[in-house]
Enzyme design. Structure first.
Site, PDB file in Angstrom:
ATOM      1  N   TYR A 125      -2.914  -1.970 -10.701  1.00 20.61           N
ATOM      2  CA  TYR A 125      -2.916  -1.747  -9.244  1.00 20.61           C
ATOM      3  C   TYR A 125      -2.093  -2.826  -8.529  1.00 20.61           C
ATOM      4  O   TYR A 125      -1.197  -2.525  -7.735  1.00 20.61           O
ATOM      5  CB  TYR A 125      -4.360  -1.734  -8.746  1.00 20.61           C
ATOM      6  CG  TYR A 125      -4.482  -1.744  -7.261  1.00 20.61           C
ATOM      7  CD1 TYR A 125      -4.120  -0.635  -6.499  1.00 20.61           C
ATOM      8  CD2 TYR A 125      -4.947  -2.868  -6.581  1.00 20.61           C
ATOM      9  CE1 TYR A 125      -4.236  -0.633  -5.124  1.00 20.61           C
ATOM     10  CE2 TYR A 125      -5.064  -2.874  -5.205  1.00 20.61           C
ATOM     11  CZ  TYR A 125      -4.703  -1.763  -4.485  1.00 20.61           C
ATOM     12  OH  TYR A 125      -4.798  -1.780  -3.122  1.00 20.61           O
ATOM     13  N   SER A 137       0.798  -1.238   0.000  1.00 21.50           N
ATOM     14  CA  SER A 137       0.000   0.000   0.000  1.00 21.50           C
ATOM     15  C   SER A 137       0.825   1.280   0.000  1.00 21.50           C
ATOM     16  O   SER A 137       0.281   2.360  -0.236  1.00 21.50           O
ATOM     17  CB  SER A 137      -0.921   0.040   1.219  1.00 21.50           C
ATOM     18  OG  SER A 137      -1.922  -0.923   1.103  1.00 21.50           O
ATOM     19  N   LYS A 140       0.554   3.545  -2.910  1.00 17.88           N
ATOM     20  CA  LYS A 140      -0.640   4.395  -3.093  1.00 17.88           C
ATOM     21  C   LYS A 140      -0.282   5.875  -2.970  1.00 17.88           C
ATOM     22  O   LYS A 140      -0.939   6.731  -3.564  1.00 17.88           O
ATOM     23  CB  LYS A 140      -1.705   4.030  -2.056  1.00 17.88           C
ATOM     24  CG  LYS A 140      -2.280   2.628  -2.227  1.00 17.88           C
ATOM     25  CD  LYS A 140      -3.183   2.244  -1.048  1.00 17.88           C
ATOM     26  CE  LYS A 140      -3.747   0.836  -1.215  1.00 17.88           C
ATOM     27  NZ  LYS A 140      -4.505   0.393  -0.027  1.00 17.88           N
ATOM     28  N   TYR A 192      -4.531   2.748   7.665  1.00 14.41           N
ATOM     29  CA  TYR A 192      -5.750   1.933   7.673  1.00 14.41           C
ATOM     30  C   TYR A 192      -6.702   2.450   8.747  1.00 14.41           C
ATOM     31  O   TYR A 192      -6.820   3.663   8.934  1.00 14.41           O
ATOM     32  CB  TYR A 192      -5.408   0.444   7.870  1.00 14.41           C
ATOM     33  CG  TYR A 192      -4.421  -0.072   6.859  1.00 14.41           C
ATOM     34  CD1 TYR A 192      -4.661   0.042   5.495  1.00 14.41           C
ATOM     35  CD2 TYR A 192      -3.230  -0.664   7.260  1.00 14.41           C
ATOM     36  CE1 TYR A 192      -3.751  -0.441   4.558  1.00 14.41           C
ATOM     37  CE2 TYR A 192      -2.320  -1.148   6.331  1.00 14.41           C
ATOM     38  CZ  TYR A 192      -2.589  -1.028   4.987  1.00 14.41           C
ATOM     39  OH  TYR A 192      -1.693  -1.507   4.076  1.00 14.41           O
TER      40      TYR A 192
END
Lengths: 316, 316, 316, 316
Positions: free
Chosen positions: D201, D76, D79, D252
């Protein structure tokens, strides 16, 4: 007894006593299973090894087995009667205040209530029953008393009463219901004060009756709206609607499973009782305090499952 | 026709044709109300002013009114048949994969699916129907073909077929169903590939049949599990269970209102059709493309409401 | 003023008065936009065309523009002070009773509270602030009085007081907070009675102060925990934690947007006030009653956005 | 090192090597705690006893400890880079497609997405990152390649690459991301095909880099938008916005706790890495594969907590 072709046994031909004895034997291993409701001390004290079942036919006969004459706390079962008593007076007044859909959530959940801005999904979850009680109180000035009078008359016993110890214990542990009622008041969905409506709600839930008495008091739903004395409480359509609500919403978030297994309109209470209606034939009440995780009597569901399978009296 | 005491009219005595004509007149003002399903172009093209209704009795008579012989897209109605065909082969295999409770959410919702880790609440929401189709495909090697064969046989017409234009249009706009299927695959609740299961699902939903054909094909549920040729598809308990599921979960998130008004097990589709079962007596199918906000045919619900009220054939 | 390289302007070099005048001009078109809070009559009466802004530097200088000396209802802004006063006494006692995560829901939502069994997501949503107030009341015997004393001392004005009309109006419309408090009580997360805790909560939210006073009272967060009189209220880490909570949770369900635009720890109230902290440099307070749909002052957010962009004093 | 008054240590005066050694000693007991991500086999194989940390200062110095030169799967963390690369080209194009609020739910949740009709709450939950990737692909024709090029350039090493084994493993277990992407496609929030967007992705999440390389590649956020070669990637406000999003949404559903403890904009990945930004001073990267229940590296959070406390470099 029901034929393999699914033809139901005639109400006249049924050997009620033998059937009830057989059911009691069959479910004996399940009596004591589950957990007795312990959210209030007064309910937690009940012995889990009780089991009783009664059948009242529309022509006035009564059959029972086990502890069917012992009184227990009706709890949510009284929601059926409060609804019927409002519908008998002014059905339309509930239309904008409570829905008729299964909730998909636990009986005391606030989640749906928030998403739908204070309108309970149906009259049998706690929030909906609070609205119904609130309405009955406005219509009669004494919600709990009106319900108690009705039950005494239908069951033919004036000694039926509110269990004061249970009612006091409920009031002491009433925060969740107060939260629901204040939430609805915040959305303009309470007519009386939160304290009054909640008090009447907790008191009528604390009425104690036996299986025999409860089955008799529920007969008006099997008789399409006609009371014990032959007068009409509800039009045919009103009784149909309450039966439909019991089918889709009567067993908390296990209504689907109850319909799937038993196939009769029913309403359970955390006191361990369940009433069920066989339209045009009879009403049933079973009681055993051990509850499954959905709040329904373990032995009670087993007994009703066997009853409907054996007789073919499921509505399906 | 139903007496004031709630006694239903006998199936032999019913003046079917006159009743259906009366219903068609009564609901005429509602035909065209609502919105035709427009999520796929092939459905949006249907004229909203159609109305048809058919009754098939368990002894084989068929009555109809209006456009009852015109074929329409069954859509979700086929979920009943796919479920029955799995239950006929291996009921137990669905136990851990799909629930039996009303969902409290829209038919295509992912919310409940996430909270309950990929287990759909019941077989009639899209996610549940995808699981049933997936299972049927494993059991037969051709889920859509198996359903089509069954419907042709029960309705007695081999020209019944999958509408290719509808199926192609569904596939083009299938993202929501693919999302549901991939989500369940992520939780280990798909046996076949997502593409195969979704393809068979969309294809059986694209079967086109008339009210007459659909009512006949649904008769096995009124006959407690027995097919048109007299052989048994399901045990009595299996038919009871499907009827119970239709009652509690058959009308999307308006199942409660459908039970409340109509009081019969039913299943609606966004093509504008609704089937309903009168156990032991008959099966019904009504069609009119205008849908209410829950996805149920406006005129269809009105027609079934009048039918069950007039005949007293509600199960309650 | 901030260079193109992102280097912030020095606090000594800033032309505060000119900057504040420029900001007042810039946001003038937004003053009056949005809706004045109308959930209680006493707040709805405030004129929407007010705008004031004050800056207090850590070395004791104060600058202001517009209505910066007019008192307004602090509302949720007092949640910062009640939290600081509990943390100063016994930070650990909150650990199991309230979280530190943004809620993703509206400030008065019950949904998250139910999923997380009565533990509010953070101390700045209403449920969390009720827990903090409840704890402060246990620690001091007078939650509202303790907060009022602190604010009077920090702002140096003993005429600061609770607005009785606002407090009475809040109490009359307090059902939603009572619902939250009863819900937490049902889950064992209240130490005092629901009525006492809610009363103290509503009263400290009804304290009225000006931008000038509020900016001064908030300086301890810019001074890493040190009060106006030079004594330490909180350790450096305590001040850091409150600033962090203001950044992630201080602007209701628009905290992300506030961080995105303003880039400073802040806390808004539905009275139209917003405080913001520039750690090591200054504290700010802006007031304008028109609220956006998240409950944050429209002109207030605009003003803080311009302030942080012009000075480069965003923490990012 | 930070004074008791909360004054941060100057970047010039910091004894970086000694500090990093001390941190490595301090967190050694936590290395190996937590669980290595096991949702794909390729990640589950990593040894849990790794720990590395790197600091890159805005003037180009690099310090490291432990396994800071060993490459790990960014997951992640990429991102952040995909978002920056879209914002550098066309920030406005994201405005209606993805929000800027913390989600309050797990990173892969569909619940919020459904309530908000296919608009992800922020660019750092999986759904939001899929939208950002989709947009970058439209803008560049090669989303994954564009990100890889940027990272190679900023880190100054052309051997940085996509880990093919990880990417293949992700694709094999990609049902949840496919569900998210199809759901957004159903709501009209995908420009490219679901398969293409999801493939890019998963591939950019599979880029492997060391702490040293990652810290260098993140320096543009500490330099208010300026790249290693001195050219500007983003305006000052753009860098501020990404830092703000990292603060409120970067860890998160534990972003609040991360802000509370560390007080720096950060972004974690399930590969065990975390990047953090000290605006105007430095960027940090820490790696240790054992994750807490929120998906953040246990030892990584401990190390960053100690770093920010010791230096006083928290933004609060």
């Amino acid at each position: 007894m029901a034929t393999e072709e699914g033809v139901p046994v005639s109400a006249d031909d049924l050997a009620y006593d033998a059937l009830l004895e057989w059911i009691a034997d069959e479910v004996a291993p399940h009596v004591g299973e589950g957990r007795v409701a312990d959210y209030i001390p007064a309910l937690a004290r009940v012995s889990p090894d009780r089991f009783g079942m009664a059948v009242a036919t529309i022509d006035g006969r009564l059959y029972g087995v086990g502890d069917y004459q012992e009184r227990f706390s009706l709890q949510s079962i009284t929601k059926v009667f409060s609804l019927a008593l409002v519908m008998a007076r002014d059905e339309g007044s509930l239309r904008d205040r409570v829905g008729v859909e299964p909730s998909g959530n636990a009986f005391n959940s606030l989640v749906q209530l928030e998403y739908e801005r204070g309108i309970p999904r149906n009259p049998f979850i706690n929030a909906g029953a609070l609205v119904v009680t609130d309405r009955l109180h406005t219509l009669t000035g004494d919600a709990a008393g009106t319900i108690l009078d009705f039950l005494r008359t239908e069951a033919g016993d004036d000694t039926i009463t509110i269990d004061g110890a249970v009612a006091a214990s409920e009031a002491e542990h009433g925060d969740l219901n107060l939260a629901l009622a204040h939430f609805m008041a915040a959305h303009g969905n309470m007519e009386n004060s939160v304290d009054v409506a909640t008090d009447h709600y907790l008191r009528h839930c604390s009425i104690a009756m036996s299986c025999a008495e409860t089955a008799m008091a529920t007969l008006f739903l099997a008789r399409h709206g006609v009371r014990t004395d032959g007068t009409r409480l509800l039009p045919v359509l009103g009784a149909k609607r309450i039966n439909a609500l019991m089918m889709t919403c009567g067993a908390y978030d296990a209504a689907g499973e109850f319909a799937f297994r038993v196939g009769l309109p029913g309403k359970s209470g955390v006191g361990g009782g369940i009433v069920a209606v066989v339209p045009g034939r009879a009403s049933l009440c079973v009681w055993s305090p051990g509850l499954n995780r959905h709040g329904n009597s373990v032995a009670g569901v087993e007994a009703l499952d066997r009853f409907s399978t054996a007789t073919g009296w499921s509505v399906f």
